[in-house]
Design a protein around this motif. Structure first.
Motif, short mmCIF file in Angstrom:
data_model
loop_
_atom_site.label_atom_id
_atom_site.label_comp_id
_atom_site.label_asym_id
_atom_site.label_seq_id
_atom_site.Cartn_x
_atom_site.Cartn_y
_atom_site.Cartn_z
N ASP A 60 0.83 -1.21 0.00
CA ASP A 60 0.00 0.00 0.00
C ASP A 60 0.86 1.26 0.00
N VAL A 61 1.88 1.30 0.87
CA VAL A 61 2.69 2.52 0.96
C VAL A 61 3.58 2.68 -0.27
N VAL A 62 4.05 1.57 -0.83
CA VAL A 62 4.86 1.67 -2.05
C VAL A 62 4.01 2.20 -3.19
N ILE A 63 2.80 1.70 -3.33
CA ILE A 63 1.92 2.17 -4.39
C ILE A 63 1.58 3.65 -4.21
N ALA A 64 1.33 4.07 -2.96
CA ALA A 64 1.04 5.48 -2.71
C ALA A 64 2.23 6.36 -3.11
N GLU A 65 3.43 5.91 -2.80
CA GLU A 65 4.62 6.67 -3.17
C GLU A 65 4.77 6.75 -4.69
N LEU A 66 4.53 5.66 -5.38
CA LEU A 66 4.61 5.67 -6.84
C LEU A 66 3.54 6.58 -7.44
N HIS A 67 2.35 6.55 -6.87
CA HIS A 67 1.29 7.46 -7.35
C HIS A 67 1.71 8.92 -7.18
N ASP A 68 2.34 9.24 -6.04
CA ASP A 68 2.80 10.61 -5.81
C ASP A 68 3.85 11.03 -6.84
N ARG A 69 4.53 10.05 -7.41
CA ARG A 69 5.55 10.33 -8.43
C ARG A 69 4.97 10.25 -9.86
N ASP A 70 3.64 10.06 -9.94
CA ASP A 70 2.96 9.92 -11.24
C ASP A 70 3.46 8.71 -12.02
N VAL A 71 3.81 7.66 -11.30
CA VAL A 71 4.19 6.39 -11.93
C VAL A 71 2.95 5.50 -11.98
N PRO A 72 2.51 5.06 -13.16
CA PRO A 72 1.33 4.20 -13.24
C PRO A 72 1.57 2.86 -12.52
N VAL A 73 0.55 2.35 -11.86
CA VAL A 73 0.63 1.09 -11.13
C VAL A 73 -0.58 0.23 -11.47
N VAL A 74 -0.34 -1.04 -11.70
CA VAL A 74 -1.41 -2.03 -11.84
C VAL A 74 -1.18 -3.08 -10.76
N ARG A 75 -2.10 -3.13 -9.81
CA ARG A 75 -1.98 -4.08 -8.70
C ARG A 75 -2.95 -5.24 -8.94
N PHE A 76 -2.46 -6.46 -8.69
CA PHE A 76 -3.35 -7.61 -8.77
C PHE A 76 -2.81 -8.74 -7.91
N ASP A 77 -3.70 -9.64 -7.56
CA ASP A 77 -3.35 -10.85 -6.84
C ASP A 77 -3.52 -12.00 -7.82
N SER A 78 -2.45 -12.74 -8.08
CA SER A 78 -2.58 -13.85 -9.03
C SER A 78 -3.62 -14.86 -8.57
N GLY A 79 -3.90 -14.90 -7.26
CA GLY A 79 -4.94 -15.78 -6.75
C GLY A 79 -6.34 -15.38 -7.19
N ASP A 80 -6.50 -14.17 -7.75
CA ASP A 80 -7.80 -13.73 -8.26
C ASP A 80 -8.09 -14.29 -9.64
N PHE A 81 -7.12 -14.96 -10.24
CA PHE A 81 -7.32 -15.55 -11.56
C PHE A 81 -8.11 -16.85 -11.43
N PRO A 82 -9.13 -17.07 -12.28
CA PRO A 82 -9.63 -16.20 -13.34
C PRO A 82 -10.87 -15.40 -12.95
N ALA A 83 -11.23 -15.42 -11.66
CA ALA A 83 -12.50 -14.81 -11.25
C ALA A 83 -12.56 -13.33 -11.58
N SER A 84 -11.51 -12.57 -11.20
CA SER A 84 -11.52 -11.13 -11.47
C SER A 84 -10.21 -10.65 -12.10
#
Length: 314
Positions: A19-43
């Motif tokens: 969460d904090v790493v993603i927030a820091e990347l967002h503050d730097r305008d770095v695009p992020v795609v977060r996912f859990d491989s365990g969500d495959f193939p449901a979502s």
């Protein structure tokens, strides 16, 4: 020109460090795609084509899409396992294998920076491999026995005096509905019985330590923290710990990066025991270890270092 390539963050839903790493990347305008491989193939859906130009296609979550040939870095943390509860046992086993080798194989084949590559994480998580690599890298390593022989265990303990037992891997147990793990503990020859023959065990000469040291390596950056407590294993009670940033000795710095290079890692959480003579004794390296809790305790700029690495500024 703005770099629009995203960082992929592969982890479970409840991961405060991510969460904090993603927030820091967002503050730097770095695009992020977060996912859990365990969500495959449901979502989480996958479309990947192997071409002469490499893997092309996309991963899609309910809110994001990542082009597989347009990824800046992949931060592999702690995703959950695949599950197909609607299938019977045999069909579920087949589906899990296809997901692992299909989605898992695609995730492991991108042209990007991995922190860390999932296959390399797997290699580095074997304690015997890590201890052997540590010796090769120049670290001082306590004498260690891995055995299923009660007689060998007793002889090792009698030869080395104070010896501790460590699990080679620590799956979570449920005791009265509460999650727990097998703790590191000192053992005597009298503790050893024929049950040792039931599987592999790790015994290690105990270091008479004055403190522990956690070293977090993030790309080219090294952050060393002395941890003072009265505990054999400091991880069992964080409320009893005191933290002090310390310099990393040059010879330790060289060995750290030699160890990382051996496994192809860009991140590692190293544990050392510090003895009364100032010697650092290598205990282990966790390629997926926790690290962010140390920043508020010490003020070390570890989050910035991780964001720099994933942003590819280092």
């Amino acid at each position: 020109m703005t770099d629009t390539r995203p960082v992929l963050v592969v982890t479970n839903l409840n991961d405060p460090t991510a969460d904090v790493v993603i927030a820091e990347l967002h503050d730097r305008d770095v695009p992020v795609v977060r996912f859990d491989s365990g969500d495959f193939p449901a979502s989480l859906s996958l479309e990947a084509e192997i071409t002469q130009d490499g893997i092309q296609g996309r991963l899609e979550t309910p809110s994001r899409t990542a082009d597989l040939d347009h990824v800046r870095a992949l931060y592999y943390r702690r995703p959950t396992g695949f599950a197909f509860p609607h299938l019977d046992e045999q069909d579920a086993r087949f589906a899990i294998a296809q997901a692992r080798y299909g989605l898992g194989g695609v995730i492991a084949s991108l042209e990007c920076l991995y922190v860390n590559h999932p296959h390399f994480i797997g290699d580095a998580e074997f304690k015997p491999s890590g201890l052997a690599a540590a010796v090769k890298a120049g670290f001082q390593v306590p004498r260690t026995l891995i055995t299923s022989s009660p007689d060998a265990a007793r002889a090792f303990i009698k030869a080395h005096g104070a010896v501790i037992y460590k699990p080679l891997w620590n799956p979570v147990y449920q005791v009265d509905g509460v999650s727990c793990v097998v703790e590191i503990a000192e053992v005597t020859a009298e503790d050893i019985d024929d049950r040792v023959a039931g599987t592999a065990h790790l015994f290690q000469k105990r270091v008479e330590k004055t403190a522990d040291i956690r070293v977090t390596v993030i790309g080219p950056r090294t952050f060393s923290v002395r941890i003072d407590s009265d505990l054999l294993d400091w991880r069992i009670d964080y409320s009893r710990l005191r933290y002090t940033p310390v310099p990393t000795p040059p010879e330790i710095e060289l060995s750290l990066h030699e160890y990382m290079d051996h496994f192809g890692l860009h991140f590692g959480a190293f544990d050392f025991a510090l003895d009364a003579n100032g010697q650092w004794w290598f205990l282990e390296c966790n390629p997926s270890g926790q690290w962010y809790w140390l920043e508020p305790e010490t003020g070390l700029p570890m989050l910035a270092a991780m964001a720099d690495l994933l942003e590819r500024t280092t």
